[in-house]
Write a protein that holds these residues in place. Structure first.
Motif, PDB file in Angstrom:
ATOM      1  N   TRP A 437       6.043  -5.330  -4.406  1.00  0.00           N
ATOM      2  CA  TRP A 437       5.911  -3.871  -4.447  1.00  0.00           C
ATOM      3  C   TRP A 437       7.291  -3.210  -4.426  1.00  0.00           C
ATOM      4  O   TRP A 437       7.573  -2.307  -5.213  1.00  0.00           O
ATOM      5  CB  TRP A 437       5.113  -3.368  -3.242  1.00  0.00           C
ATOM      6  CG  TRP A 437       3.652  -3.673  -3.264  1.00  0.00           C
ATOM      7  CD1 TRP A 437       2.892  -3.951  -4.355  1.00  0.00           C
ATOM      8  CD2 TRP A 437       2.776  -3.729  -2.137  1.00  0.00           C
ATOM      9  NE1 TRP A 437       1.590  -4.170  -3.982  1.00  0.00           N
ATOM     10  CE2 TRP A 437       1.488  -4.037  -2.635  1.00  0.00           C
ATOM     11  CE3 TRP A 437       2.945  -3.552  -0.770  1.00  0.00           C
ATOM     12  CZ2 TRP A 437       0.390  -4.165  -1.788  1.00  0.00           C
ATOM     13  CZ3 TRP A 437       1.848  -3.666   0.067  1.00  0.00           C
ATOM     14  CH2 TRP A 437       0.587  -3.975  -0.441  1.00  0.00           C
ATOM     15  N   ALA A 438       8.129  -3.661  -3.498  1.00  0.00           N
ATOM     16  CA  ALA A 438       9.432  -3.019  -3.317  1.00  0.00           C
ATOM     17  C   ALA A 438      10.313  -3.178  -4.547  1.00  0.00           C
ATOM     18  O   ALA A 438      10.941  -2.212  -4.997  1.00  0.00           O
ATOM     19  CB  ALA A 438      10.127  -3.616  -2.095  1.00  0.00           C
ATOM     20  N   PRO A 444       2.210   1.384  -2.869  1.00  0.00           N
ATOM     21  CA  PRO A 444       0.801   0.989  -2.752  1.00  0.00           C
ATOM     22  C   PRO A 444      -0.028   2.094  -2.112  1.00  0.00           C
ATOM     23  O   PRO A 444       0.507   3.000  -1.450  1.00  0.00           O
ATOM     24  CB  PRO A 444       0.861  -0.241  -1.851  1.00  0.00           C
ATOM     25  CG  PRO A 444       2.082  -0.031  -1.023  1.00  0.00           C
ATOM     26  CD  PRO A 444       3.067   0.661  -1.921  1.00  0.00           C
ATOM     27  N   SER A 445      -1.322   2.023  -2.297  1.00  0.00           N
ATOM     28  CA  SER A 445      -2.210   2.957  -1.605  1.00  0.00           C
ATOM     29  C   SER A 445      -2.151   2.669  -0.105  1.00  0.00           C
ATOM     30  O   SER A 445      -1.723   1.593   0.324  1.00  0.00           O
ATOM     31  CB  SER A 445      -3.644   2.790  -2.108  1.00  0.00           C
ATOM     32  OG  SER A 445      -4.158   1.516  -1.720  1.00  0.00           O
ATOM     33  N   PHE A 446      -2.579   3.630   0.678  1.00  0.00           N
ATOM     34  CA  PHE A 446      -2.569   3.443   2.129  1.00  0.00           C
ATOM     35  C   PHE A 446      -3.415   2.235   2.504  1.00  0.00           C
ATOM     36  O   PHE A 446      -3.018   1.425   3.346  1.00  0.00           O
ATOM     37  CB  PHE A 446      -3.115   4.700   2.816  1.00  0.00           C
ATOM     38  CG  PHE A 446      -3.218   4.566   4.310  1.00  0.00           C
ATOM     39  CD1 PHE A 446      -2.095   4.705   5.113  1.00  0.00           C
ATOM     40  CD2 PHE A 446      -4.439   4.281   4.919  1.00  0.00           C
ATOM     41  CE1 PHE A 446      -2.180   4.575   6.493  1.00  0.00           C
ATOM     42  CE2 PHE A 446      -4.539   4.149   6.293  1.00  0.00           C
ATOM     43  CZ  PHE A 446      -3.409   4.295   7.084  1.00  0.00           C
ATOM     44  N   GLU A 451      -3.657  -3.198   4.611  1.00  0.00           N
ATOM     45  CA  GLU A 451      -4.244  -4.530   4.508  1.00  0.00           C
ATOM     46  C   GLU A 451      -3.177  -5.605   4.667  1.00  0.00           C
ATOM     47  O   GLU A 451      -3.411  -6.659   5.259  1.00  0.00           O
ATOM     48  CB  GLU A 451      -4.961  -4.694   3.166  1.00  0.00           C
ATOM     49  CG  GLU A 451      -5.675  -6.032   3.024  1.00  0.00           C
ATOM     50  CD  GLU A 451      -6.422  -6.147   1.711  1.00  0.00           C
ATOM     51  OE1 GLU A 451      -6.838  -7.268   1.375  1.00  0.00           O
ATOM     52  OE2 GLU A 451      -6.591  -5.130   1.020  1.00  0.00           O
ATOM     53  N   ASN A 452      -1.979  -5.324   4.144  1.00  0.00           N
ATOM     54  CA  ASN A 452      -0.874  -6.276   4.263  1.00  0.00           C
ATOM     55  C   ASN A 452       0.042  -5.962   5.443  1.00  0.00           C
ATOM     56  O   ASN A 452       0.488  -6.855   6.152  1.00  0.00           O
ATOM     57  CB  ASN A 452      -0.028  -6.276   2.982  1.00  0.00           C
ATOM     58  CG  ASN A 452      -0.710  -6.976   1.838  1.00  0.00           C
ATOM     59  OD1 ASN A 452      -0.793  -8.191   1.804  1.00  0.00           O
ATOM     60  ND2 ASN A 452      -1.217  -6.193   0.892  1.00  0.00           N
TER      61      ASN A 452
END
Length: 475
Positions: A437-438, A444-446, A451-452
């Motif tokens: 992601w970074a 990402p969505s909240f 979740e991660n």
């Protein structure tokens, strides 16, 4: 209350009940007498050169390196120079074991006390952080009392008593129903405003409300009701001692803090209460100072271990946070008998922090992926596939886990560290996902992040280790 130095030794132990606690600040864990002659570094953070850990990668990969910088530790190796008198430590332990524990046990098990009186005493022992010395006795008392709970509370209309019973039973795993608080509601179905006139009862209900379950609406109502009324109190309406105690409780509730810190504040409050039991106050002070000396000794061990690893010159981008990491373990278990557990938890968390900082603050995405693959193998042979700087990290984590296992076996504790290994492998999967992601600039969505993110905090790893080992009574 400002407290001055508290000394121990053959000449002073007999008069200890008349000596204030050794800490000046209510919330400090480190005795002033240990630290007053030792200064802590106040140097400003400096930017580190990263040439010594330059990755074995192409220019394109190098350009994607995050290069995050963390400030220097304010502690450094400070605790290595803090003296601890072993004879004082041993004198404390003898006084606790041979004098205080038997005296308070006699109070707790007195045949002249009613069930409610015993439960109130248990609550006081919890507040003073000395209940852990009587776990079997407390379990026996509460087991018998819970079997006749309906009779105990059927005609009880004192809010403080019901709230104390609720809190104590729930702390020890007995699910006392929140319906017990229905008796304090008015015809409109809400808690009666008149209950707020009982300030101590309201304060106790506020504490107990934090042990409510998500579907227990009356406990949510109690939390709102009590906070509103407690916040509206002024120092003219109640004693200054009780007022300060309420302000401290509202600032941070017991169950949102480190237990031994809560006890430190409560000891100061209890000392100013009329009719306090001197034997309990003395025991609480002895225990608190005994815990402090444990913590200093443990920090010495962790600091030396961290210093001997000598990672800062090799990996200057990492966080040097051994004291802060140690406090995380202290929040899980403060009792002296879990000293080795806190040391191991501190070492394990520091080792995993190396991985976290590397994935967040230095490694390129391909490097994170290679580190992930190595951890899935959990074999020192996998180091050959890693850049040189990552080999240091990987080897440190594996050897830390192995050293902990060997130390436990030397003490006759033959449990398995496999849950911790499995959780570490899972953690690396999450780190890889977050790195993707970074590096892609993706937000990402909240829901996806939580979740991660929750698991990426590594709490599962620590819990897996703690649950497996603390239940074995590490000392």
């Amino acid at each position: 209350m400002e407290a001055s130095r508290m000394c121990f030794g053959p000449k002073t132990l007999s008069n200890i009940q008349n000596v204030p606690l050794c800490l000046k600040a209510n919330r400090s864990l480190f005795p002033r007498r240990f630290l007053q002659n030792h200064t802590i570094s106040s140097k400003k953070p400096t930017k580190h050169e990263l040439l010594c850990v330059k990755a074995e990668s192409s220019g394109d990969l190098e350009s994607t390196r995050p290069l995050t910088y963390f400030s220097q530790s304010v502690w450094g190796d400070h605790f290595l120079s803090v003296p601890v008198d072993d004879s004082e430590f041993e004198a404390l332990e003898r006084e606790i074991e041979s004098v205080m524990k038997p005296k308070v046990r006699d109070m707790l098990m007195s045949p002249h006390s009613s069930d409610k009186e015993r439960i109130r005493l248990i609550h006081l022992l919890i507040s003073l952080a000395i209940a852990h010395y009587y776990e079997s006795e407390i379990e026996e008392i509460l087991h018998q009392a819970f079997q006749k709970l309906d009779g105990l509370i059927s005609k009880e209309d004192d809010l403080e008593t019901i709230a104390i019973m609720f809190e104590v039973f729930r702390i020890y795993g007995h699910k006392m129903s929140c319906d017990a608080f229905e008796r304090f509601k008015g015809e409109d179905g809400n808690l009666k405003d008149s209950q707020a006139n009982d300030v101590r009862g309201t304060l106790q209900l506020y504490e107990a409300a934090h042990l409510g379950l998500p579907f227990e609406e009356i406990m949510d109502e109690a939390l709102t009701f009590t906070r509103h009324h407690l916040e509206s109190l002024t120092c003219q309406e109640i004693s200054s001692n009780l007022f300060n105690h309420i302000q401290n409780t509202l600032y941070r509730a017991r169950y949102h803090s480190i237990e031994i810190l809560v006890a430190r504040q409560y000891i100061s409050f209890y000392e100013q209460e009329e009719g306090h039991k001197k034997i309990l106050l003395k025991f609480a002070k002895l225990n608190f100072n005994f815990c402090q000396m444990h913590y200093i000794k443990e920090l010495k061990i962790i600091t030396k271990w961290w210093k001997d690893l000598d990672l800062a010159p090799k990996l200057p981008y990492i966080r040097d946070r051994n004291v802060e990491v140690y406090l995380g373990g202290l929040g899980i278990f403060f009792e002296p008998r879990y000293s080795l557990g806190r040391i191991h938890a501190g070492k394990l968390t520091l080792a995993l922090t190396l991985v976290d900082d590397t994935c967040d603050a230095y490694a390129t995405l391909p490097e994170v992926a290679r580190l992930h693959d190595a951890f899935q193998r959990w074999d020192l042979g996998a180091m050959e596939e890693l850049p040189s700087y990552m080999r240091i990290i990987y080897q440190t984590v594996l050897e830390t886990v192995e050293d902990i296992d060997q130390e436990m076996r030397a003490r006759g504790k033959f449990g398995s560290l496999q849950p911790t290994i499995d959780e570490t492998k899972s953690l690396m999967k999450l780190y890889l996902e977050i790195a993707k992601w970074a590096r892609a600039g993706e937000v990402p969505s909240f829901e996806d992040y939580m979740e991660n993110g929750i698991f990426a905090s590594a709490l599962d790893d620590l819990a897996a280790y703690d649950l497996d080992n603390t239940l074995k009574d590490l000392n």
